[in-house]
Enzyme design. Sequence first.
Site, PDB file in Angstrom:
ATOM      1  N   ASP A   1       4.105  -0.138  13.050  1.00 31.12           N
ATOM      2  CA  ASP A   1       2.885   0.668  13.176  1.00 31.12           C
ATOM      3  C   ASP A   1       2.003   0.554  11.947  1.00 31.12           C
ATOM      4  O   ASP A   1       2.436   0.098  10.895  1.00 31.12           O
ATOM      5  CB  ASP A   1       3.278   2.139  13.370  1.00 31.12           C
ATOM      6  CG  ASP A   1       3.643   2.408  14.814  1.00 31.12           C
ATOM      7  OD1 ASP A   1       3.340   1.562  15.659  1.00 31.12           O
ATOM      8  OD2 ASP A   1       4.231   3.474  15.071  1.00 31.12           O
TER       9      ASP A   1
ATOM     10  N   LYS B   1      -2.805  -2.960  14.757  1.00 28.51           N
ATOM     11  CA  LYS B   1      -3.925  -3.770  14.275  1.00 28.51           C
ATOM     12  C   LYS B   1      -5.225  -3.402  14.958  1.00 28.51           C
ATOM     13  O   LYS B   1      -5.262  -3.182  16.158  1.00 28.51           O
ATOM     14  CB  LYS B   1      -3.608  -5.240  14.577  1.00 28.51           C
ATOM     15  CG  LYS B   1      -4.314  -6.185  13.651  1.00 28.51           C
ATOM     16  CD  LYS B   1      -4.109  -7.586  14.127  1.00 28.51           C
ATOM     17  CE  LYS B   1      -2.987  -8.274  13.383  1.00 28.51           C
ATOM     18  NZ  LYS B   1      -2.590  -9.523  13.982  1.00 28.51           N
TER      19      LYS B   1
ATOM     20  N   MET C   1      -1.298  14.995  11.578  1.00 28.72           N
ATOM     21  CA  MET C   1      -2.619  14.581  12.051  1.00 28.72           C
ATOM     22  C   MET C   1      -3.585  15.763  12.006  1.00 28.72           C
ATOM     23  O   MET C   1      -4.300  16.048  12.973  1.00 28.72           O
ATOM     24  CB  MET C   1      -2.521  14.020  13.479  1.00 28.72           C
ATOM     25  CG  MET C   1      -1.724  12.733  13.520  1.00 28.72           C
ATOM     26  SD  MET C   1      -1.334  12.165  15.175  1.00 28.72           S
ATOM     27  CE  MET C   1       0.128  13.120  15.566  1.00 28.72           C
TER      28      MET C   1
END
Length: 473
Positions: A248, A270, A383
């Site tokens: 990741d 990516k 997050m």
Amino acid sequence: MDHFPIFLRVQGRRIVLSGGGDAALAKLRLLMKSTGHITVFSPDPAPEIVKWAGEGRLRLVTRAMAPGDTLCAALFYAADEDAVADARTVGIARADGALINVVDNLQDSEFITPAIVDRDPVTIAIGTEGAAPVLARAIKADLEERLPAALGPLARIGKGFRKMADALPFGRARRDFWRDYYFNAGPAAISGGEIEVRKRLDSLLADHLDRKARPGHVHFVGAGPGDPDLLTMKARRVLDEADVVIYDRLISQPVLELARREAVMIDAGKEGFGPSMKQDDINDLIVEHAKTGAQVVRLKSGDATVFGRLDEEIDAVDAHQIGWDIVPGITSASAAVAEIGQSLTRRGRNSSVRFLTGHDTRGFADHDWNTLARPGEVAAIYMGKKSARFIQGRLIMHGADRHTPVTIIENASRPEQRVLGTTLDALPAALEAAEMDGPALTFYGLAPREAAAARRRLVDTPFQQPVRTQEAL
Ligand code: SAH
């Protein structure tokens, strides 16, 4: 890398050294391990050099070096411990075309001699580009202790068996055989001497020739928050044996460096596939590689079971009857709380702790704000940067104290780590001012422990000097 490591064939070639004192002795002890032909020029050689010459281990010429003395030499060492004398001999050697090393003078040297761990034919060379010889020596001492003395004989016997082992198919089958030899069968048999090791090699080869090809397998591995020291031993082992590593965006470079050098490395985070590769594409990629029989390591940041979309990947692998397992990792909440010297739970303060995500696939995530707003509650928010204002609004709306401590740890465990201590009230403004662009974990209900910062500074090792800024509450 200003100096590129290579192993130079010196067998039967000339190695010339000018000097007869301590520096010369130190270099000669090392050089005499090689099968090169050593010639020493010194009008006044130390007694050891005279003795070695008498034993035929080197050729001694008791005069100063002169033009032509280094003709056809592969290597030349200037070891007179005198700048003027070294400059003169270097001039001669350069004209004669030898590669030059001036002892303790990186600037004028064309090559440097590494620290060496010698388990011939296994040789480990350690270099620091002249930056830290002390470090090179410490690493050497560490390796000397760790590598069994039998490594040399095992490698020598193994080398003689290579042709036989070529009966195994190229690739994984052969690698598995040799791994078994060096780490299990070989060390177990070495006390019985060379004959015993050879017998063991024969039976090991028969055993491996009998084996069916190993089926593909997927390890879902938690890579931790970034510091490679926070990987589990099991994670290290499977990384070391992986054929394919699918990783990741948040996996740190030092962790990736630990993968087997021949492993196929695939970046599944990516850009170019959108912000990140689509989950379905990642699932397909994992399955596709495992079906070829590969040992796949699916590397996820922190712990794979925390906000990692792990179940979707497991379902995909299961649907193709591919074997899998989960290797736990240190989740960012655990790494981050350690960095601020606090506990996730504490008697009298909170008897439960929540791991929440600031947003999910549908946008900002809703939670049980009512319970969270009560005094003493602690939550690790993953997050949580973009959703900071939303979370703050919800909590205050449900009656949370505006002065509740909030701590944001960016890049936990990495050299660029930052710790931002603030309050619920000031959270959005503090975050904006801090301009964090790395992964960050927000603790609701925890402040950095003052003393922890001081203690950490004391124990930081020179290998990693984290930069920590700590804004006051
Ligand atoms: N499985 C991961 C979480 C993946 S979700 C784990 O167990 O940690 C990604 C979020 O994890 C980031 O947005 C951030 O909140 C957190 N995170 C990952 N690595 C981090 C790190 N080194 N420092 C702080 N937070 C991190």
